[in-house]
Design an enzyme around this catalytic site. Structure first.
Site, mmCIF file in Angstrom:
data_model
loop_
_atom_site.group_PDB
_atom_site.id
_atom_site.type_symbol
_atom_site.label_atom_id
_atom_site.label_comp_id
_atom_site.label_asym_id
_atom_site.label_seq_id
_atom_site.Cartn_x
_atom_site.Cartn_y
_atom_site.Cartn_z
ATOM 1 N N LYS A 11 51.648 36.972 26.099
ATOM 2 C CA LYS A 11 50.494 36.094 26.272
ATOM 3 C C LYS A 11 49.235 36.935 26.260
ATOM 4 C CE LYS A 11 49.275 37.180 30.703
ATOM 5 N NZ LYS A 11 47.971 37.783 31.093
ATOM 6 N N ALA A 95 53.034 47.475 30.528
ATOM 7 C CA ALA A 95 51.811 47.812 31.275
ATOM 8 C C ALA A 95 50.579 47.705 30.397
ATOM 9 C CB ALA A 95 51.918 49.216 31.871
ATOM 10 N N ALA A 96 50.474 46.571 29.697
ATOM 11 C CA ALA A 96 49.396 46.406 28.719
ATOM 12 C C ALA A 96 48.578 45.135 28.915
ATOM 13 C CB ALA A 96 49.985 46.423 27.305
ATOM 14 N N GLY A 97 48.861 44.359 29.960
ATOM 15 C CA GLY A 97 48.130 43.122 30.168
ATOM 16 C C GLY A 97 48.598 41.979 29.285
ATOM 17 N N LEU A 98 49.845 42.058 28.791
ATOM 18 C CA LEU A 98 50.392 41.045 27.882
ATOM 19 C C LEU A 98 51.558 40.276 28.495
ATOM 20 C CD1 LEU A 98 50.332 43.186 24.612
ATOM 21 C CD2 LEU A 98 48.682 41.427 25.291
ATOM 22 N N GLY A 100 54.592 41.049 29.435
ATOM 23 C CA GLY A 100 55.928 41.227 28.908
ATOM 24 C C GLY A 100 57.014 41.084 29.963
ATOM 25 N N GLY A 101 56.838 41.711 31.103
ATOM 26 C CA GLY A 101 57.838 41.604 32.162
ATOM 27 C C GLY A 101 57.970 40.193 32.685
ATOM 28 N N ASP A 133 52.451 35.507 36.517
ATOM 29 C CA ASP A 133 52.436 35.041 35.131
ATOM 30 C C ASP A 133 53.709 34.321 34.706
ATOM 31 O OD1 ASP A 133 49.880 35.920 34.322
ATOM 32 O OD2 ASP A 133 50.620 37.965 34.078
#
Length: 287
Positions: A11, A95-98, A100-101, A133
């Protein structure tokens, strides 16, 4: 039970408005969030004992992984706790602000829920308990979010198509540290992107603002250098997703975005083109 597969889309935060920390020690937010077509892949199969294998990233495979936190949330209070083996292919940068986790956790909820007879409608409560999230990643699409991320608005219309080009600078930003920096530097607002810089189909939801951008650059000044450089190369405004460091811009279609992909500095940790998606995590059998 045969192996089952789920896709876990990334996202981006198109807008993120942050409020002062409340009594819970958390920051309420209001944001405009979009699922995009960059997916992790999660497989689940029966096993004699719980197992998780991760490909494409160096991540913990024990209880601290959000996949197991999702499973634990569904096992709580249940007698039937069949062991499973998960295999996770990471394609979303970590750890990219997307998110994923969080999207992996949403995929695990769907998979383990399908095994124990719980459909998507019964997963909202555990999703909100796992992380900020996860609720959005379970539903996906284009929505306003509120609260601490667990409050979801109805799906929003997206008139017309566009593509996003995402570039991840070669450093990481810890979410908690960015929020702490936002408090420390006086709770600033982010710069606004509006008008023709926003695709026509979502222009009515603008201006787009990320309040965490000043805090992220106060921790990692190179982030602003990356934004300025990408804006020069792409000839358009560049925004940050979440607490960073992922940066992205809008393009009219995938072909135009593919041209921009060739201009990303080679030092980038990752870079990719993605199209908007109408849903979040989903079983492959869902189509």
């Amino acid at each position: 039970m045969p192996t089952r597969r789920a896709l876990a889309p990334a996202k981006v935060n198109l807008s993120l408005h942050v409020q002062r920390m409340d009594a819970s020690g958390l920051h309420p937010v209001r944001g405009l969030t979009l699922s995009i077509g960059r997916n992790d892949v999660l497989d689940m199969a029966p096993a004699g004992s719980d197992q998780l294998e991760v490909h494409g990233a160096d991540l913990p495979t024990g209880d601290q992984n959000l996949v197991w936190k999702a499973v634990s949330a569904l096992r709580s209070g249940q007698r039937d706790r069949p062991p499973v083996r998960f295999e996770l292919w990471k394609r979303i940068p970590v750890a990219a602000g997307l998110a994923g986790g969080s999207s992996d956790a949403a995929a695990a909820l769907l998979l383990y829920g399908s095994l124990t007879g719980r459909d998507r409608a019964h997963l909202a409560v555990p999703a909100a308990e796992i992380g900020a999230d996860v609720s959005f990643c379970l539903r996906g699409g284009l929505r306003w979010i509120g609260g601490y991320g667990e409050q979801l608005g109805d799906p929003l219309d997206r008139d017309g198509d566009f593509a996003l080009l995402v570039a991840v600078p070669p450093f990481m930003l810890e979410t908690a540290r960015v929020y702490s920096a936002w408090d420390h530097i006086g709770e600033p607002g982010g710069r606004a992107v509006s008008g023709a810089a926003i695709p026509p189909g979502i222009r009515r939801y603008g201006p787009l603002v990320n309040d965490l951008y000043p805090a992220a650059t106060s921790i990692e000044p190179d982030l602003d250098d990356w934004r300025v450089e990408l804006e020069s190369r792409w000839d358009r405004p560049v925004l940050m997703s979440g607490s960073g460091p992922s940066l992205y811009a809008f393009f009219s279609d995938q072909a135009e975005a593919d041209e921009g992909l060739e201009l990303v500095p080679e030092e980038a940790r990752d870079a990719f083109v993605a199209l908007p998606q109408a849903r979040g995590a989903h079983l492959v059998e869902d189509g």
